[in-house]
Motif scaffolding. Structure first.
Motif, PDB file in Angstrom:
ATOM      1  N   SER A  12      54.064  -1.434 -20.170  1.00 42.58           N
ATOM      2  CA  SER A  12      53.246  -0.316 -19.687  1.00 42.58           C
ATOM      3  C   SER A  12      53.609   0.035 -18.249  1.00 42.58           C
ATOM      4  O   SER A  12      54.244  -0.766 -17.547  1.00 42.58           O
ATOM      5  CB  SER A  12      51.776  -0.769 -19.771  1.00 42.58           C
ATOM      6  OG  SER A  12      50.918   0.132 -19.124  1.00 42.58           O
ATOM      7  N   ARG A  34      52.594  -9.168 -23.331  1.00 42.97           N
ATOM      8  CA  ARG A  34      51.843  -9.801 -24.437  1.00 42.97           C
ATOM      9  C   ARG A  34      51.854  -8.936 -25.688  1.00 42.97           C
ATOM     10  O   ARG A  34      51.786  -9.449 -26.796  1.00 42.97           O
ATOM     11  CB  ARG A  34      50.378 -10.022 -24.011  1.00 42.97           C
ATOM     12  CG  ARG A  34      50.187 -11.095 -22.969  1.00 42.97           C
ATOM     13  CD  ARG A  34      48.780 -11.050 -22.403  1.00 42.97           C
ATOM     14  NE  ARG A  34      48.511  -9.735 -21.811  1.00 42.97           N
ATOM     15  CZ  ARG A  34      47.372  -9.385 -21.252  1.00 42.97           C
ATOM     16  NH1 ARG A  34      46.352 -10.225 -21.232  1.00 42.97           N
ATOM     17  NH2 ARG A  34      47.223  -8.172 -20.729  1.00 42.97           N
ATOM     18  N   THR A 186      48.706   4.873 -13.963  1.00 45.12           N
ATOM     19  CA  THR A 186      49.204   4.078 -15.106  1.00 45.12           C
ATOM     20  C   THR A 186      47.966   3.666 -15.919  1.00 45.12           C
ATOM     21  O   THR A 186      46.912   4.277 -15.789  1.00 45.12           O
ATOM     22  CB  THR A 186      49.929   2.809 -14.611  1.00 45.12           C
ATOM     23  OG1 THR A 186      48.976   2.031 -13.877  1.00 45.12           O
ATOM     24  CG2 THR A 186      51.117   3.131 -13.717  1.00 45.12           C
TER      25      THR A 186
HETATM   26  P1  NDP Z   1      49.530  -1.353 -16.285  1.00 46.36           P
HETATM   27  O1  NDP Z   1      48.166  -1.787 -16.672  1.00 46.36           O
HETATM   28  O2  NDP Z   1      50.022  -0.057 -16.781  1.00 46.36           O
HETATM   29  O3  NDP Z   1      50.592  -2.494 -16.626  1.00 46.36           O
HETATM   30  C1  NDP Z   1      50.292  -3.846 -16.434  1.00 46.36           C
HETATM   31  C2  NDP Z   1      51.353  -4.680 -17.127  1.00 46.36           C
HETATM   32  O4  NDP Z   1      51.070  -6.079 -16.864  1.00 46.36           O
HETATM   33  C3  NDP Z   1      51.358  -4.497 -18.635  1.00 46.36           C
HETATM   34  O5  NDP Z   1      52.677  -4.383 -19.102  1.00 46.36           O
HETATM   35  C4  NDP Z   1      50.724  -5.774 -19.162  1.00 46.36           C
HETATM   36  O6  NDP Z   1      51.331  -6.133 -20.408  1.00 46.36           O
HETATM   37  C5  NDP Z   1      51.129  -6.794 -18.087  1.00 46.36           C
HETATM   38  N1  NDP Z   1      50.191  -7.914 -18.067  1.00 46.36           N
HETATM   39  C6  NDP Z   1      48.879  -7.889 -17.713  1.00 46.36           C
HETATM   40  N2  NDP Z   1      48.321  -9.092 -17.909  1.00 46.36           N
HETATM   41  C7  NDP Z   1      49.294  -9.899 -18.391  1.00 46.36           C
HETATM   42  C8  NDP Z   1      49.326 -11.253 -18.817  1.00 46.36           C
HETATM   43  N3  NDP Z   1      48.232 -12.030 -18.777  1.00 46.36           N
HETATM   44  N4  NDP Z   1      50.491 -11.764 -19.278  1.00 46.36           N
HETATM   45  C9  NDP Z   1      51.600 -10.988 -19.335  1.00 46.36           C
HETATM   46  N5  NDP Z   1      51.637  -9.698 -18.945  1.00 46.36           N
HETATM   47  C10 NDP Z   1      50.483  -9.161 -18.499  1.00 46.36           C
HETATM   48  O7  NDP Z   1      49.519  -1.336 -14.666  1.00 46.36           O
HETATM   49  P2  NDP Z   1      50.638  -0.995 -13.570  1.00 46.36           P
HETATM   50  O8  NDP Z   1      51.917  -0.678 -14.186  1.00 46.36           O
HETATM   51  O9  NDP Z   1      50.028  -0.034 -12.649  1.00 46.36           O
HETATM   52  O10 NDP Z   1      50.684  -2.397 -12.816  1.00 46.36           O
HETATM   53  C11 NDP Z   1      51.877  -3.129 -12.634  1.00 46.36           C
HETATM   54  C12 NDP Z   1      51.763  -3.885 -11.313  1.00 46.36           C
HETATM   55  O11 NDP Z   1      51.630  -2.951 -10.236  1.00 46.36           O
HETATM   56  C13 NDP Z   1      50.559  -4.816 -11.199  1.00 46.36           C
HETATM   57  O12 NDP Z   1      50.946  -5.999 -10.552  1.00 46.36           O
HETATM   58  C14 NDP Z   1      49.593  -4.022 -10.328  1.00 46.36           C
HETATM   59  O13 NDP Z   1      48.711  -4.859  -9.629  1.00 46.36           O
HETATM   60  C15 NDP Z   1      50.569  -3.332  -9.406  1.00 46.36           C
HETATM   61  N6  NDP Z   1      50.065  -2.154  -8.726  1.00 46.36           N
HETATM   62  C16 NDP Z   1      49.570  -1.089  -9.422  1.00 46.36           C
HETATM   63  C17 NDP Z   1      49.099   0.015  -8.735  1.00 46.36           C
HETATM   64  C18 NDP Z   1      48.502   1.183  -9.413  1.00 46.36           C
HETATM   65  O14 NDP Z   1      47.823   1.991  -8.731  1.00 46.36           O
HETATM   66  N7  NDP Z   1      48.713   1.395 -10.704  1.00 46.36           N
HETATM   67  C19 NDP Z   1      49.166   0.075  -7.268  1.00 46.36           C
HETATM   68  C20 NDP Z   1      49.689  -1.105  -6.654  1.00 46.36           C
HETATM   69  C21 NDP Z   1      50.133  -2.162  -7.365  1.00 46.36           C
HETATM   70  P3  NDP Z   1      50.554  -6.728 -21.670  1.00 46.36           P
HETATM   71  O15 NDP Z   1      49.146  -6.241 -21.621  1.00 46.36           O
HETATM   72  O16 NDP Z   1      51.348  -6.243 -22.849  1.00 46.36           O
HETATM   73  O17 NDP Z   1      50.675  -8.205 -21.500  1.00 46.36           O
END
Ligand code: NDP
Ligand code: 8X3
Length: 251
Positions: A12, A34, A186
């Motif tokens: 994602s 996951r 996102t």
């Molecule tokens: P999304 O929710 O779109 O993506 C999060 C991703 O993390 C997913 O692919 C999910 O995959 C994975 N993930 C979450 N929990 C787990 C877990 N327990 N084990 C394995 N994978 C996991 O969010 P973003 O793309 O926005 O976030 C990505 C990163 O960017 C994060 O670290 C977030 O803190 C950071 N960030 C985001 C900002 C924003 O405004 N969006 C701003 C600043 C930083 P799955 O569920 O399939 O496991």
């Protein structure tokens, strides 16, 4: 020769956009997450451009992390670039009302998960005498905002751990840096607000937020610098965002 990049949270948002961009730019990709169906569909999509392998595991599960990395076939086992991106915010409550499960999730995923994945890969990078680790922090790593308490704490930890990795891996010639996005549209806010899509959509109304591709572009730039260049710390925000809480909205 193509370099191999392992991306956590590739199902994602930022992780997925990065996988898509890097697949089109001469990298082999290891997709982690996951959600198996999403991994499968993305692998299918990207395989038209490059070699793709998927690893399905929860970064909170220590054994699953090490087993997954250990299971990499020879063609993918030399990881040149690790992008520690998996993470989320869970809840947005004042500290006195915080949900213990939310706190556990954020600390276990954003901090401990990042450490487990790194621990599984760093020895390989040391043996290779080369490697590049990029940790995805946040503006929440630089400033604390109202009700951001534990999420900001986890991202401050990512910032400190990044610096620690850079210092400790310096003698091994490994590049380490953090990229700190501001507000990116996102699934992040949907997760934070536990599936409340209306509340999540409101976060990004009235201004142009970053999109995942904006951060993917920056990651691509960072990892394609000559090897003597290490970009250690970058903060990227929407033009409308001056700080975690100062966002110029037209609504
Ligand atoms: P999304 O929710 O779109 O993506 C999060 C991703 O993390 C997913 O692919 C999910 O995959 C994975 N993930 C979450 N929990 C787990 C877990 N327990 N084990 C394995 N994978 C996991 O969010 P973003 O793309 O926005 O976030 C990505 C990163 O960017 C994060 O670290 C977030 O803190 C950071 N960030 C985001 C900002 C924003 O405004 N969006 C701003 C600043 C930083 P799955 O569920 O399939 O496991
Ligand atoms: C995400 C940034 O400000 O939306 O790390 O919490 S914020």
């Amino acid at each position: 020769m193509k370099k191999t990049v392992l991306i956590t949270g590739a199902t994602s948002g930022i992780g997925k956009a990065t996988a898509q961009l890097l697949a089109q730019n001469n990298f082999n990709i290891v997709l982690c997450g996951r959600r198996e169906e999403r991994l499968y569909l993305l692998q299918k999509e990207l395989s038209t451009h490059t070699n793709v392998h998927t690893l399905q595991f929860d970064v909170r599960d220590k054994k699953a992390v090490f087993d997954a990395i250990e299971s990499l076939p020879a063609a993918f086992s030399t990881i040149e670039i690790l992008i520690n991106n998996a993470g989320n915010a869970h809840g947005l409550d004042p500290i006195q009302n915080g949900d213990l499960d939310d706190w556990d999730a954020m600390i276990d995923i954003n901090v401990k998960g990042l450490l487990y994945v790194s621990k599984a890969i760093i020895p390989k990078m040391i043996a290779q005498k080369a490697g590049h680790i990029i940790n995805i922090g946040s503006t929440a790593a630089k400033e604390v905002y109202l009700n951001g308490n534990v999420y900001c704490g986890t991202k401050h930890a990512v910032d400190a751990i990044t610096k620690g990795m850079q210092i400790d891996l310096n003698a091994h010639g490994i590049r380490v840096g953090a990229i700190h996005p501001g507000m990116v549209a996102t699934e992040f806010s949907e997760v934070r607000f536990k599936g409340d899509t209306e509340k999540a959509a409101n976060v990004y109304k009235g201004f142009d937020p970053l999109v995942a591709q904006d951060i993917a572009d920056v990651i691509h730039f960072v990892i394609t610098r000559p090897y003597h260049v290490n970009i250690a710390d970058l903060v990227i925000t929407p033009t409308a965002q001056a700080s975690p809480t100062i966002v110029h909205k037209t609504l």
